[in-house]
Enzyme design. Structure first.
Site, PDB file in Angstrom:
ATOM      1  N   ASN A  99       0.815  -1.217   0.000  1.00 10.73           N
ATOM      2  CA  ASN A  99       0.000   0.000   0.000  1.00 10.73           C
ATOM      3  C   ASN A  99       0.853   1.275   0.000  1.00 10.73           C
ATOM      4  OD1 ASN A  99      -2.243   1.572   0.138  1.00 10.73           O
ATOM      5  ND2 ASN A  99      -2.899   0.896   2.178  1.00 10.73           N
ATOM      6  N   HIS A 184     -14.148  -5.532  10.910  1.00 11.37           N
ATOM      7  CA  HIS A 184     -13.944  -4.250  11.581  1.00 11.37           C
ATOM      8  C   HIS A 184     -15.274  -3.563  11.863  1.00 11.37           C
ATOM      9  CE1 HIS A 184      -9.796  -3.916   9.371  1.00 11.37           C
ATOM     10  NE2 HIS A 184      -9.880  -4.980  10.147  1.00 11.37           N
ATOM     11  N   ARG A 209     -13.392  -6.315  15.477  1.00 16.36           N
ATOM     12  CA  ARG A 209     -12.391  -5.325  15.897  1.00 16.36           C
ATOM     13  C   ARG A 209     -13.073  -3.967  15.985  1.00 16.36           C
ATOM     14  NH1 ARG A 209      -7.614  -2.733  12.251  1.00 16.36           N
ATOM     15  NH2 ARG A 209      -9.298  -1.251  11.863  1.00 16.36           N
ATOM     16  N   TYR A 221      -7.006   6.609  13.440  1.00 12.96           N
ATOM     17  CA  TYR A 221      -6.770   5.397  12.651  1.00 12.96           C
ATOM     18  C   TYR A 221      -7.973   4.449  12.744  1.00 12.96           C
ATOM     19  CZ  TYR A 221      -5.842   0.734  11.418  1.00 12.96           C
ATOM     20  OH  TYR A 221      -6.007  -0.489  10.851  1.00 12.96           O
ATOM     21  N   ASP A 277      -7.069  -2.417  17.632  1.00 10.87           N
ATOM     22  CA  ASP A 277      -5.769  -2.211  16.971  1.00 10.87           C
ATOM     23  C   ASP A 277      -5.176  -0.875  17.415  1.00 10.87           C
ATOM     24  OD1 ASP A 277      -3.626  -2.055  15.281  1.00 10.87           O
ATOM     25  OD2 ASP A 277      -4.763  -2.282  13.411  1.00 10.87           O
ATOM     26  N   HIS A 279      -2.285   0.105  16.329  1.00  7.97           N
ATOM     27  CA  HIS A 279      -1.597   0.540  15.113  1.00  7.97           C
ATOM     28  C   HIS A 279      -0.219   1.140  15.401  1.00  7.97           C
ATOM     29  CE1 HIS A 279      -2.020   1.846  10.758  1.00  7.97           C
ATOM     30  NE2 HIS A 279      -2.478   0.611  10.780  1.00  7.97           N
ATOM     31  N   GLU A 303      -3.972  -5.345  19.538  1.00  7.80           N
ATOM     32  CA  GLU A 303      -3.084  -5.523  18.376  1.00  7.80           C
ATOM     33  C   GLU A 303      -2.039  -4.426  18.266  1.00  7.80           C
ATOM     34  OE1 GLU A 303      -5.381  -5.859  14.777  1.00  7.80           O
ATOM     35  OE2 GLU A 303      -3.790  -4.953  13.600  1.00  7.80           O
ATOM     36  N   GLU A 329       2.199  -6.941  11.909  1.00  2.23           N
ATOM     37  CA  GLU A 329       1.876  -6.660  10.506  1.00  2.23           C
ATOM     38  C   GLU A 329       2.940  -5.810   9.811  1.00  2.23           C
ATOM     39  OE1 GLU A 329      -1.958  -4.705  11.277  1.00  2.23           O
ATOM     40  OE2 GLU A 329      -1.154  -2.967  10.253  1.00  2.23           O
ATOM     41  N   ARG A 350       1.059 -11.856  13.946  1.00  2.00           N
ATOM     42  CA  ARG A 350       0.143 -11.472  12.860  1.00  2.00           C
ATOM     43  C   ARG A 350       0.896 -10.828  11.694  1.00  2.00           C
ATOM     44  NH1 ARG A 350      -4.024  -9.111  12.904  1.00  2.00           N
ATOM     45  NH2 ARG A 350      -3.645  -7.259  11.703  1.00  2.00           N
ATOM     46  N   HIS A 379      -2.281 -10.877   9.065  1.00  2.00           N
ATOM     47  CA  HIS A 379      -2.863  -9.605   8.636  1.00  2.00           C
ATOM     48  C   HIS A 379      -3.740  -9.838   7.402  1.00  2.00           C
ATOM     49  CE1 HIS A 379      -1.844  -5.246   7.224  1.00  2.00           C
ATOM     50  NE2 HIS A 379      -2.790  -5.202   8.130  1.00  2.00           N
ATOM     51  N   ASP A 383      -5.950  -3.764   1.712  1.00  2.00           N
ATOM     52  CA  ASP A 383      -4.898  -3.295   0.812  1.00  2.00           C
ATOM     53  C   ASP A 383      -3.938  -4.400   0.378  1.00  2.00           C
ATOM     54  OD1 ASP A 383      -4.211  -1.880   3.785  1.00  2.00           O
ATOM     55  OD2 ASP A 383      -2.735  -3.254   2.985  1.00  2.00           O
ATOM     56  N   GLU A 406      -8.049 -12.074  10.154  1.00  2.00           N
ATOM     57  CA  GLU A 406      -8.665 -10.794   9.765  1.00  2.00           C
ATOM     58  C   GLU A 406      -9.118 -10.901   8.312  1.00  2.00           C
ATOM     59  OE1 GLU A 406      -7.499  -6.078   9.915  1.00  2.00           O
ATOM     60  OE2 GLU A 406      -5.921  -7.505   9.431  1.00  2.00           O
ATOM     61  N   TRP A 469       1.496   6.734  12.419  1.00  2.00           N
ATOM     62  CA  TRP A 469       0.069   6.731  12.015  1.00  2.00           C
ATOM     63  C   TRP A 469      -0.681   5.522  12.563  1.00  2.00           C
ATOM     64  CZ3 TRP A 469      -2.384   3.540   8.016  1.00  2.00           C
ATOM     65  CH2 TRP A 469      -3.757   3.857   7.859  1.00  2.00           C
TER      66      TRP A 469
HETATM   67  O1  KDG Z   1      -1.895  -0.314   4.584  1.00  2.00           O
HETATM   68  C1  KDG Z   1      -2.080  -0.221   5.960  1.00  2.00           C
HETATM   69  C2  KDG Z   1      -3.081  -1.251   6.423  1.00  2.00           C
HETATM   70  O2  KDG Z   1      -2.704  -2.520   6.016  1.00  2.00           O
HETATM   71  C3  KDG Z   1      -3.260  -1.256   7.924  1.00  2.00           C
HETATM   72  O3  KDG Z   1      -3.578   0.033   8.354  1.00  2.00           O
HETATM   73  C4  KDG Z   1      -4.379  -2.218   8.288  1.00  2.00           C
HETATM   74  O4  KDG Z   1      -3.663  -2.204  10.558  1.00  2.00           O
HETATM   75  C5  KDG Z   1      -4.314  -2.708   9.675  1.00  2.00           C
HETATM   76  C6  KDG Z   1      -5.101  -3.892  10.007  1.00  2.00           C
HETATM   77  O5  KDG Z   1      -4.938  -4.380  11.111  1.00  2.00           O
HETATM   78  O6  KDG Z   1      -5.868  -4.348   9.177  1.00  2.00           O
HETATM   79 MG    MG Z   2      -3.392  -3.522  12.261  1.00  2.00          MG
END
Ligand code: KDG
Ligand code: MG
Length: 469
Positions: A99, A184, A209, A221, A277, A279, A303, A329, A350, A379, A383, A406, A469
């Site tokens: 991505n 999600h 999630r 996010y 998550d 992130h 996560e 991820e 993951r 993961h 994307d 997921e 992010w």
């Molecule tokens: O490209 C970024 C995504 O793959 C990510 O933000 C998705 O964190 C993610 C998830 O757990 O699906």
């Molecule tokens: Mg994630």
């Protein structure tokens, strides 16, 4: 060829190999280059240059004849790899989507990797993996490992088709009837998250999630608002030509998230499995506090609490909480997984099969994790393309230590270009018994959707400094 060894044993038997004997022996050995050369001569060994590892079931030898890289944007950018072989009609399809850096992977595949593959035997998957990983000297990183994953998936697809078996059979056969899946639920406030979660439960999900927008912060996010999963998966329309900037502050985040889960538990009851998550946004002590505060709500897992560089810091979170932890991820090396697994610092690994080197890599991570009672949670975001989602499920249903998967629902427009992939039913994912991975790419349809530059958002703190992010 055995001459030097018989001479050594003769010398030893006669008691000649004292210090003087060793010196004399080495003089003798190095004065006989022909013998030494013969010991390691190539013509004495079976040659392995990846061009022929023996045929399967008496089938004729197979060669790679072409590697096509297809970049397409049916609502979201995908990089697909199609490997053609010398057997008419036999080809494999892989996914090499990264991505926001799609063209870098496509160039790596086209310019550097494809020329190495022509005339190789596509059945030699492990050898090809090693050759592409260790061969170029400059190893690893997300771009190369995503390219390698695309090749790896296409080769497993070919092997399955050649054997007339789905890939999970080649991986050892079924260990379960399906892969427990999560989706999600995101919203601008608690009520909206609840509404989306309820829709997921009605659709058959048992695991959700949950992410909520943090009041006062701009963009959080994982909270695109009240969208269907299909609309959330195809996202390039929501992504900026240049990266958007979100604002993150840990204090309100750490206050709001436990309250979200208190709310959801009260509304949805004890049975639904809830996940969250982070992130990779938090510092170790913040993550430890969050994991501790979430304990009463019994998450399935929390996560990616920390940045991928801070593996050791998971110890701190562990010491303060029994909330199960998942991580991985952003990993793109098998070796990233080792400290977390071998010290049992996490409960779920993951990795993204599409960014760590495909099925060949995932098998090894899963086997290591099995030995330390860590489960998998590959993961599975929108994307990465359907072939990677298919690969996830082929691995999930053939390993003993699968945890959860997921998943996303792809929009119709993506299905027009990439067909097949796992199916969802009653909370579980499954793959068909089609030979190989079970996906295909329509190259003509792909041409209708040219690449569109798109970036993931970035984030900053209130004071303007850069934030993960
Ligand atoms: O490209 C970024 C995504 O793959 C990510 O933000 C998705 O964190 C993610 C998830 O757990 O699906
Ligand atoms: Mg994630």
């Amino acid at each position: 060829m055995h001459e030097p060894f018989s001479n050594i044993s003769q010398l030893a038997r006669r008691g000649f190999l004292g210090l003087a004997g060793v010196a004399a022996f080495s003089d003798w050995l190095f004065s006989r280059p022909r013998v030494v050369r013969t010991l390691f001569a190539k013509d004495e060994l079976a040659e392995n240059d990846g061009s022929g590892g023996g045929s399967s079931r008496g089938l004729p030898p197979l060669k790679i004849t072409d590697v096509r890289v297809i970049v397409t944007c049916p609502d979201r950018n995908y990089v697909l790899v199609k490997i053609l072989t010398s057997e008419p009609g036999l080809y494999g399809v892989g996914d090499a989507t990264l991505n926001g850096r799609e063209l870098a992977v496509a160039a790596d595949l086209e310019k550097h990797i494809a020329p190495l593959l022509i005339d190789r035997d596509p059945e030699q998957i492990e050898d090809t993996w090693q050759y592409l990983y260790r061969g170029p000297y400059w190893r690893g990183g997300p771009i190369q490992m995503t390219a390698l994953a695309g090749i790896d998936l296409a080769l497993w697809d070919i092997k399955g088709k050649r054997a007339n078996m789905p890939v999970y059979q080649l991986l050892g056969g079924r260990t379960r009837t399906g892969a427990l899946a999560y989706t999600h639920a995101s919203g601008r406030d608690f009520a909206e998250v609840e509404e989306v979660a309820r829709r997921a439960l009605e659709r058959g999900f048992k695991c959700v999630r949950a992410q909520v927008a943090i009041p006062g912060l701009e963009g959080t996010y994982g909270t695109p608002g009240n969208k269907t999963p299909e609309a959330a998966a195809g996202r390039v329309a929501n992504m900026a030509e240049l990266p958007a900037t979100e604002v993150f502050e840990p204090a309100p985040y750490l206050r709001v998230v436990p309250r979200l889960f208190e709310y959801l538990r009260a509304k949805l009851g004890p049975e639904v499995e809830l996940l969250h998550d982070c992130h990779e946004k938090l510092d170790p002590i913040q993550a430890a506090r969050l994991a501790h505060d979430l304990e009463p709500y019994h998450l399935f897992f929390l996560e990616d609490c920390l940045r991928p560089e801070y593996k050791e810091s998971f110890r701190l979170i562990r010491e303060h909480s029994t909330t199960p932890l998942a991580m991985g991820e952003l990993f793109n090396s098998l070796w990233d997984c080792v400290p977390l697994i071998k010290e049992q610092l996490i409960d779920y690994i993951r990795c993204d099969l599409g960014h760590i080197g495909g099925i060949t890599a995932a098998r090894k991570v899963a086997a290591l994790a099995e030995l330390f009672q860590v489960q998998t949670a590959w993961h599975g975001p929108g994307d990465i393309g359907p072939p990677t989602h298919a690969a996830n499920v082929h691995v999930d249903i053939s390993i003993p230590n699968f945890g959860i998967q997921e998943m996303v629902f792809f929009p119709e427009v993506a299905r027009e270009v990439i067909s097949g992939g796992p199916e969802f039913k009653d909370g579980y994912m499954n793959v068909s018994d089609a030979p190989g991975l079970g996906c295909d790419v329509n190259e003509e349809a792909a041409k209708k959707y040219p690449y569109r530059r798109a970036y993931l958002p970035t984030a900053r703190r209130m004071d303007g400094s850069v934030q993960d992010w």
